[in-house]
Design a protein around this motif. Structure first.
Motif, PDB file in Angstrom:
ATOM      1  N   SER A   1      38.454  33.745  31.149  1.00  0.00           N
ATOM      2  CA  SER A   1      37.326  33.589  30.236  1.00  0.00           C
ATOM      3  C   SER A   1      36.154  34.450  30.679  1.00  0.00           C
ATOM      4  O   SER A   1      35.465  35.063  29.863  1.00  0.00           O
ATOM      5  N   TYR A   2      35.966  34.514  31.992  1.00  0.00           N
ATOM      6  CA  TYR A   2      34.858  35.300  32.536  1.00  0.00           C
ATOM      7  C   TYR A   2      35.099  36.789  32.337  1.00  0.00           C
ATOM      8  O   TYR A   2      34.209  37.539  31.923  1.00  0.00           O
ATOM      9  N   LEU A   3      36.319  37.245  32.611  1.00  0.00           N
ATOM     10  CA  LEU A   3      36.617  38.676  32.550  1.00  0.00           C
ATOM     11  C   LEU A   3      36.964  39.118  31.136  1.00  0.00           C
ATOM     12  O   LEU A   3      37.030  40.302  30.867  1.00  0.00           O
ATOM     13  N   SER A   4      37.251  38.186  30.263  1.00  0.00           N
ATOM     14  CA  SER A   4      37.716  38.431  28.903  1.00  0.00           C
ATOM     15  C   SER A   4      38.905  39.394  28.888  1.00  0.00           C
ATOM     16  O   SER A   4      39.067  40.199  27.997  1.00  0.00           O
ATOM     17  N   SER A   5      39.721  39.251  29.908  1.00  0.00           N
ATOM     18  CA  SER A   5      40.864  40.154  30.054  1.00  0.00           C
ATOM     19  C   SER A   5      41.743  39.567  31.155  1.00  0.00           C
ATOM     20  O   SER A   5      41.236  38.914  32.071  1.00  0.00           O
ATOM     21  N   ALA A   6      43.046  39.741  31.045  1.00  0.00           N
ATOM     22  CA  ALA A   6      43.935  39.176  32.064  1.00  0.00           C
ATOM     23  C   ALA A   6      44.856  40.253  32.599  1.00  0.00           C
ATOM     24  O   ALA A   6      45.343  41.094  31.851  1.00  0.00           O
ATOM     25  N   ILE A   7      45.086  40.224  33.903  1.00  0.00           N
ATOM     26  CA  ILE A   7      45.923  41.238  34.533  1.00  0.00           C
ATOM     27  C   ILE A   7      46.752  40.534  35.586  1.00  0.00           C
ATOM     28  O   ILE A   7      46.340  39.501  36.130  1.00  0.00           O
ATOM     29  N   SER A   8      47.945  41.098  35.849  1.00  0.00           N
ATOM     30  CA  SER A   8      48.898  40.334  36.659  1.00  0.00           C
ATOM     31  C   SER A   8      48.443  40.144  38.099  1.00  0.00           C
ATOM     32  O   SER A   8      48.906  39.236  38.766  1.00  0.00           O
ATOM     33  N   ASN A   9      47.570  41.000  38.609  1.00  0.00           N
ATOM     34  CA  ASN A   9      47.217  40.798  40.018  1.00  0.00           C
ATOM     35  C   ASN A   9      45.942  39.971  40.218  1.00  0.00           C
ATOM     36  O   ASN A   9      45.351  39.998  41.291  1.00  0.00           O
ATOM     37  N   GLN A  10      45.569  39.189  39.222  1.00  0.00           N
ATOM     38  CA  GLN A  10      44.440  38.276  39.447  1.00  0.00           C
ATOM     39  C   GLN A  10      44.815  37.261  40.521  1.00  0.00           C
ATOM     40  O   GLN A  10      45.948  36.788  40.582  1.00  0.00           O
ATOM     41  N   GLY A  11      43.863  36.927  41.352  1.00  0.00           N
ATOM     42  CA  GLY A  11      44.118  35.925  42.392  1.00  0.00           C
ATOM     43  C   GLY A  11      44.951  36.456  43.539  1.00  0.00           C
ATOM     44  O   GLY A  11      45.327  35.704  44.430  1.00  0.00           O
ATOM     45  N   LEU A  12      45.260  37.767  43.535  1.00  0.00           N
ATOM     46  CA  LEU A  12      46.097  38.329  44.599  1.00  0.00           C
ATOM     47  C   LEU A  12      45.445  38.113  45.965  1.00  0.00           C
ATOM     48  O   LEU A  12      44.285  38.457  46.168  1.00  0.00           O
ATOM     49  N   GLY A  13      46.187  37.558  46.884  1.00  0.00           N
ATOM     50  CA  GLY A  13      45.680  37.353  48.243  1.00  0.00           C
ATOM     51  C   GLY A  13      44.670  36.229  48.360  1.00  0.00           C
ATOM     52  O   GLY A  13      44.173  35.958  49.456  1.00  0.00           O
TER      53      GLY A  13
END
Ligand SMILES: Nc1ncnc2c1ncn2[C@@H]1O[C@H](COP(=O)(O)OP(=O)(O)OP(=O)(O)O)[C@@H](O)[C@H]1O
Ligand SMILES: Nc1ncnc2c1ncn2[C@@H]1O[C@H](COP(=O)(O)OP(=O)(O)OP(=O)(O)O)[C@@H](O)[C@H]1O
Ligand SMILES: [Mg+2]
Ligand SMILES: [Mg+2]
Lengths: 298, 332, 516, 332
Positions: D245-257
């Protein structure tokens, strides 16, 4: 045998790492072109930026006897050995996106990152004729292609430009972190004259990015605060159109994908290819942004 | 079981087969055997000598580090800094050679730096009574930063003439076997003997099993614990140096994220995070499994995006087979 | 009286061990029913079966006329059967009140702990048992004895009809045991039936109505205690007559002083302790629980070392900073809590046995263990102490409590010390083994070992000691020579309130205990 | 001290100040206070309301996940999968909304997927008796791969009209406070009450303190343990969704590490990896410290290459101050 394409060729494309949108575009190109010529595109790479893991995968592909490999080396030196081995095994190897000029790779397709950086630097310097203070935001501090983009960028800046303390800032390819850094930098240097992103990370989170630069948006529109970013993805184009950025410089990953397949196909059928193929860069400003948006949304 | 199985072997009393079946590692070795057979069948290239040699080289890097990690874990600790120490050793050895120190001096200095980080971890854990997670997490961050400071993001290469014997360490072969593999096997044998046959090893198991009892039995608990953190850091340093020799180039993100592979290999190999349990044979097999899996997935031509799903599933399955084995012998 | 519980043909096996074989007997309502047997006879296993913690392989339990099908301890508790396990089953990180009410918390609004009620009920429960402990204190800060009392408190929360106490007094001193027995008799008066395990003969004869004897997992006999005597019970347990352990007057020749402690003090738990220990002498240290005996012993051993005072060994002042120093000087310490301090429960019997010797560089060639010598040593001690274990590779944590105690003792003897401090050497040890341990200590003393025995078991101190030191609140209250030693003298010194003698001490039992 | 100090407050008996000083969190709160004072002094921008609000938003993402992780750690477990579940929830919620499911249904489905992964972890830990490291490492790999499979490396955006109220969740403010921060505070209060006041919470501490005792006292140990893994996965999912919601965009490496940051925050906040110890106040402060540190280093204009050195040093120092406090009150 009834199989007409018993010898359907498999070409491998090895990015620096999986999960990076840039390479995903290259993969799309690779697959589209492979389908066109009746070959197979095997897109495989390490799960994170890791020289040794990339080499291991290359060796596995040699073991598999693929018909050709196009690789974006994580490290131009360490990849040399395995490229030589592939060539020895009769598998043609080219590089894409990042090069290893001293290796035995047959050709390179991509843009010169340093050249792209110079393009960005030229645009930056043009937008700030009197110079000023600037900051650089980058992905990983040790990514060679990003460092090249930064080096090329700085080469074009005259002596009246001054980089702020703490720059380059590293967001580790994380959009959220990139936006946070922009917030921090703008709090610390409210009168910064310009900022350069060596990749589009903060703008991949368009809403958050727009909020982060809101205090300087009027300055961006007036040309008093300059934002130059690498990459030309759709959300970036929209932001540029809205006035949240000044110039975008983009490479053409899709063309690297299609070109790789064509070159490898030529090589595996005994043909020859040029040593360096430049896929060129796109420079997007307010003036030409609409045509790019039209192209990207189709 | 661990220590017991290793040390005790009332001779003649039990059949060799029975002992094998009851040994800790049977489950995990079976899991590996199943994988190897399956892969040889579905990916004929897998069993080729060339591929096997590649695999042997590849698992050796992580494998060497697992040896040190296993010792830390046997005392009930954990070392998160290994990936970064790996990178720092890689970068600093190359930098020293670049300065003209020569391979032996350069590598020795890099290993001393690694050892110093291990010493710091050990001192924090013992003298300052920190949970091992804390100082090793801190040195994970610090060592990686130092590697960056040394290189400032660039790679270091050309630090030795191309024909230097140093490059043989990682890239060369001896008796047809890759040198890193030979180093790994030699270090494994040393570690295996140290853990199962020496007083030192026995004391490590005792500390992991019951630290207070160990202290009251006169063991130098602090000194022993410090020693394992130093050993762990040095094995990470060795892996880094061998990797530099193999890649003939050093970059600050070498070993990035490897702490997880290393700990995963140790845990798959039956080392308990709670201490007191684990064998070198087990962690050796654990390291091999992870690499065979990676290699197998590429050879099978699995979709790259799906590979993580298979890796995860096989980790659970391997440990599940191990649990089956334990359960079987427990309810017998 | 009506039968409350019938145990019918219960059998239970573990890998390598048949712990119970066809055990059958009755327990009558409102009685205190003792279960006796040697270490490893299967007492704890049987109790765990009755309390639902273990499932029997075969057999039935009939409780109050109904056959029991227990799914677990909670099920058993809801049906009126509570147990206090031999090992402490408490969470050291939580408060006393929380431990007492664990799983039975008073609630408000269905999910919230009613902390005020919990605290006040805990305080009431503690007061009922006559224990003065703040219910808010962290459990881990209590001594084992105090924890043991909390454990009993916890089992009473469910208001059981059958209460099982598995060696509750093994870590209690005589005075503390009295508190417990008062509670037990109160419970009996209110109709609760109690199954009671103990190795202390006198306790059983003083307090119980019936006794059931187990041997090697088999039921031997159930009888009224008034119809039998200690000698017979011992015979039933052991299967043969035991030679009595007599008090032996120390030789009055001039043995050299081996260990001499001068003004030892840690400023908190013990103060100004001075005594001499001669080669070949066994000196007992008596005192109430919490008198500071264990801390003093640890102070000598360097764990941690006492900040003030002097230790002289063989006439030479020595500096002991850590246990390793003490061991190299030839001092050994068998600690009081075998699970926390004595053993590595996840290691084999053999590895535990040889750990101290190995650390001293015995049994090894440089750093390499000599496996043959080690195995010979281990087998030797396992035989000599008759440790009941399927093999020397068995995990020590799987042995019965008494056998674990034997392993700790053996571990320290294997280190061949010149001065041995033993803290509660026979906690949870059966009569015959106790006799063996006493004999062994005598034998070792005869060979010149100086032994300091800390014990809360008065008959034990009297039987084994050449002379007795008594501690009271961290200080030496006095010394009792062999000829003057009696329970009354000890208690007079140990407690200011001299009238607080433990048991009515009917002489027959006292002698029987000493003789068994 | 932990549990006792939290619950006990024999009224009037102890002074408020005394209780504060003796509470578990004093050390770590002091460490934070020192940092804040130092930063306000050396980097005047630090104390500006704007910067504070930015910080409040930034630490909320990791903070929310720390709450679940703390519960897992209190039972003696560990959950390595949170970073990947975060990514999977982010990507799948965006994908569902892209399919036209609408924000509520899309997010609910994403949270159900997260919960399913937590359930799998919990079942492996309890029914299959695996050490928590194993299944959560496996799901770390599996969930990340699934996120890759869904996106095939591309980013998902334009899944909702720009003016959708959904984007308010991460980007908006309420009463002048960023919404993620409000979510974090509300969840913290709930978790804090659950841990310190409810039967459920007390039972979690009991399991971590002595699992065998808890089992024999009749607690539903398996069910309780499964519940914490589910909660942990759901908190990770919530963080992922709020980030989308914050980024208004989703990508597979969110939360990586992020698993490391999360566990680090919990450990810095005084949660023991061995179980039975830890408070929500502590982990809250732990999460804040890490972000203040990151933000502070940028505001101070520290050289980017050296930052890791400072981060590591501050982690060790913060825990050291905590140890001092403990030592001080222990020898008292
Ligand atoms: N979980 C287990 N696994 C294997 N063997 C066990 C286990 N529990 C008990 N035993 C064995 O079963 C036998 C009976 O043990 P139990 O604990 O019932 O003895 P006990 O009569 O209570 O002895 P003590 O007086 O020493 O407490 C012993 O030989 C013990 O080693
Ligand atoms: N870890 C601890 N924390 C707080 N108080 C303690 C601790 N250990 C012991 N004590 C206290 O110190 C005093 C002396 O204890 P110690 O164990 O030395 O007594 P003891 O005479 O050996 O009694 P026991 O019969 O329990 O062995 C007691 O008051 C006890 O409550
Ligand atoms: Mg027992
Ligand atoms: Mg004591």
């Amino acid at each position: 045998s009834g199989r007409a394409h018993a010898a359907e060729k498999t070409f491998a494309m090895v990015p620096k790492a999986l999960g990076i949108p840039f390479y995903a575009d290259a993969e799309t190109g690779c697959e589209a072109e492979a389908a066109k010529i009746g070959a197979k595109c095997d897109f495989t790479g390490p799960s994170q930026l890791d020289d040794a893991a990339q080499i291991s995968i290359m060796r596995d592909l040699i073991t598999k006897h693929v018909a050709g490999i196009s690789v974006a080396p994580n490290n131009p030196d360490s990849i040399k050995g395995v490229i030589a081995d592939a060539i020895k095994a009769g598998i043609p190897v080219i590089t894409f996106d990042s090069d290893s000029p001293d290796s035995q790779r047959i050709g390179f397709i991509g843009t010169n990152n340093e050249g792209g950086g110079e393009t960005a630097g030229k645009a930056f310097a043009a937008a700030l004729p009197n110079g000023g203070t600037y900051a650089v935001l980058t992905g990983g501090l040790s990514a060679a292609n990003l460092n090249d983009r930064i080096a090329g960028f700085k080469k074009q800046l005259g002596p009246n430009f001054k980089e702020v303390a703490g720059s380059p800032y590293s967001c580790n390819d994380d959009s959220n972190a990139a936006v946070q850094i922009i917030q921090d930098v703008l709090s610390k240097y409210p009168h910064l004259d310009g900022i350069y992103f060596s990749g589009g990370w903060p703008m991949f989170a368009p809403a958050a990015y727009a909020r982060a630069v809101k205090s300087r948006k009027a300055d961006i529109m007036d040309g008093k605060f300059v934002v130059v970013s690498f990459d030309t993805l759709l959300p970036q184009l929209k932001l540029l159109k809205e006035g949240d950025a000044t110039v975008l410089v983009g490479q053409r990953p899709y063309a690297m994908g299609t070109g790789s397949i064509d070159m490898l196909n030529t090589l595996s059928s005994g043909g020859t290819v040029p040593k360096v193929t430049d896929t060129g860069t796109d420079v997007v400003t307010k003036d030409n942004v609409d045509s790019f948006i039209a192209k990207a949304s189709k | 079981m661990s220590a017991a199985d290793k040390t005790a072997a009332a001779p003649g009393q039990k059949s060799f087969l029975g002992r094998m079946l009851r040994s800790r590692e049977t489950g995990i070795i079976s899991a590996l055997a199943i994988m190897v057979v399956g892969l040889s069948f579905f990916a004929p290239d897998f069993a080729s000598p060339n591929n096997m040699l590649n695999d042997a080289r590849n698992f050796s890097f992580v494998g060497i580090v697992v040896l040190g990690q296993a010792m830390v874990m046997i005392t009930g600790g954990i070392d998160l800094s290994v990936g970064s120490v790996w990178g720092l050793a890689a970068v600093s050895s190359a930098a020293f050679m670049n300065l003209g120190f020569g391979p032996i001096l350069g590598c020795t200095l890099a290993l001393l730096i690694s050892a110093a980080i291990g010493l710091f971890n050990g001192l924090c854990v013992t003298k300052l009574r920190m949970p091992p997670f804390v100082p090793t997490l801190a040195t994970m961050s610090i060592a990686r930063a130092l590697a960056l400071v040394i290189t400032r993001g660039h790679s270091i290469d050309g630090f030795l003439p191309d024909d230097s014997i140093f490059f043989n360490l990682g890239g060369g072969q001896t008796f047809g076997l890759p040198n890193p593999f030979i180093v790994f096997v030699v270090l494994s044998v040393i570690a295996g003997i140290a853990l199962s046959r020496t007083v030192y090893g026995r004391q490590l198991y005792a500390i992991g099993g019951n630290e207070r009892a160990a202290r009251l039995t006169g063991l130098e608990v602090d000194r022993l614990k410090i020693s394992v953190y130093v050993i762990s850091a040095v094995t990470a340093g060795i892996a880094g140096i061998i990797e530099v020799s193999y890649l003939s180039s050093a970059i600050s993100n070498q070993g990035l994220g490897k702490e997880l592979s290393v700990i995963a290999a140790a845990v798959i190999g039956g080392t308990a995070l709670t201490g007191g349990e684990g064998t070198i044979l087990g962690v050796f097999v654990g390291a091999v499994i992870l690499e065979v899996l990676r290699n197998g997935l590429v050879l099978l031509g699995t979709d790259a995006y799906w590979q993580g799903v298979f890796v995860g599933s096989v980790i659970v399955l391997a440990v599940f087979i191990d649990q089956l084995r334990k359960g079987f012998w427990r309810t017998r | 009286m009506p039968v409350l519980l019938t145990v019918e043909e219960i059998s239970k096996g573990f890998p390598g061990v048949q712990a119970l074989r066809d055990v059958t007997f009755h327990v009558e309502t409102g009685t205190i029913h003792a279960i006796m047997g040697e270490n490893g006879a299967g007492k704890s296993t049987l109790m765990q079966v009755i309390a639902g913690a273990l499932k029997p392989d075969t057999g039935r339990l009939i409780f109050d006329g109904n056959q029991l099908q227990l799914s677990g301890t909670r099920d058993a508790a809801s049906k009126g059967i509570s147990i206090v396990f031999q090992e402490l089953m408490l969470a050291p990180n939580m408060s006393v009140a929380e431990n007492i009410f664990l799983g039975a918390e008073p609630r408000v609004a269905g999910v919230m702990v009613d902390r005020a009620a919990q605290r006040s009920q805990a305080r009431a429960a503690l007061r009922r048992m006559g224990i003065d402990i703040d219910p808010d204190i962290r459990l881990g800060e209590l001594t084992i004895a105090q924890q043991q009392l909390i454990e009993i408190c916890k089992s009473l929360v469910h208001e059981p009809r059958l209460l099982i106490l598995d060696e509750p007094t093994s870590s209690l001193s005589e005075a503390d045991s009295l508190v417990l027995f008062r509670v037990v008799h109160d419970l009996k008066a209110s109709g609760v039936t109690i199954l009671y395990i103990s190795h202390r003969m006198r306790e059983v004869f003083d307090n119980c109505d019936y006794v059931t004897v187990l041997r090697d997992g088999r039921h031997v006999k159930t009888t009224r205690l008034s119809d039998t005597d200690p000698e017979e019970v011992v015979r039933l347990m052991v299967g043969r007559d035991l030679a009595g352990v007599q008090r032996i007057r120390p030789m009055n020749d001039d043995k050299p002083v081996m260990l001499s402690v001068r003004g030892l003090s840690d400023g908190k738990r013990y103060h100004d302790i001075s005594f001499d220990l001669r080669a070949g002498e066994i000196v007992g240290v008596a005192g109430l629980i919490g008198a500071g005996r264990s801390e003093m012993a640890l102070g000598i051993f360097g764990a941690p070392s006492a900040p003030r005072g002097e230790i002289v060994l063989d006439g030479k002042p020595v500096r002991i900073r850590k246990p390793g120093d003490a061991m190299r000087l030839g001092i050994g310490l068998v600690p009081e809590d075998r699970k926390q301090q004595g053993l590595v429960l996840g290691m084999s019997v053999g590895s535990n046995l040889s750990l101290a010797a190995l650390s001293l560089g015995r049994l090894s060639n440089g750093n390499f263990v000599k496996p043959i010598a080690e195995n010979r040593m281990i087998d030797g001690y396992v035989d000599r102490f008759r440790v009941k274990t399927p093999s020397t590779e068995q995990l020590v944590g799987l042995l019965s409590g008494g056998n674990q105690q034997k392993v700790v003792l053996a571990k320290w003897l294997a280190a061949k010390p010149r001065v041995l401090i033993v803290d509660e050497p026979t906690r949870g040890v059966d009569v015959s083994t106790k006799a063996e341990i006493y004999a062994l200590m005598r034998e070792l003393a005869r060979d010149g070992l100086a032994i300091l025995v800390i014990s809360s078991d008065l008959p034990e101190v009297l039987t084994i000691s050449d002379r007795i030191l008594v501690m009271r609140s961290g200080q030496l209250a006095g010394e009792i020579a062999f000829d003057d030693a009696s329970e009354e003298r000890i208690m007079a010194l140990a407690a200011l309130d001299a009238s607080d003698t433990p048991h009515p001490a009917p002489t027959t039992y006292g002698e029987a205990e000493a003789a068994s």
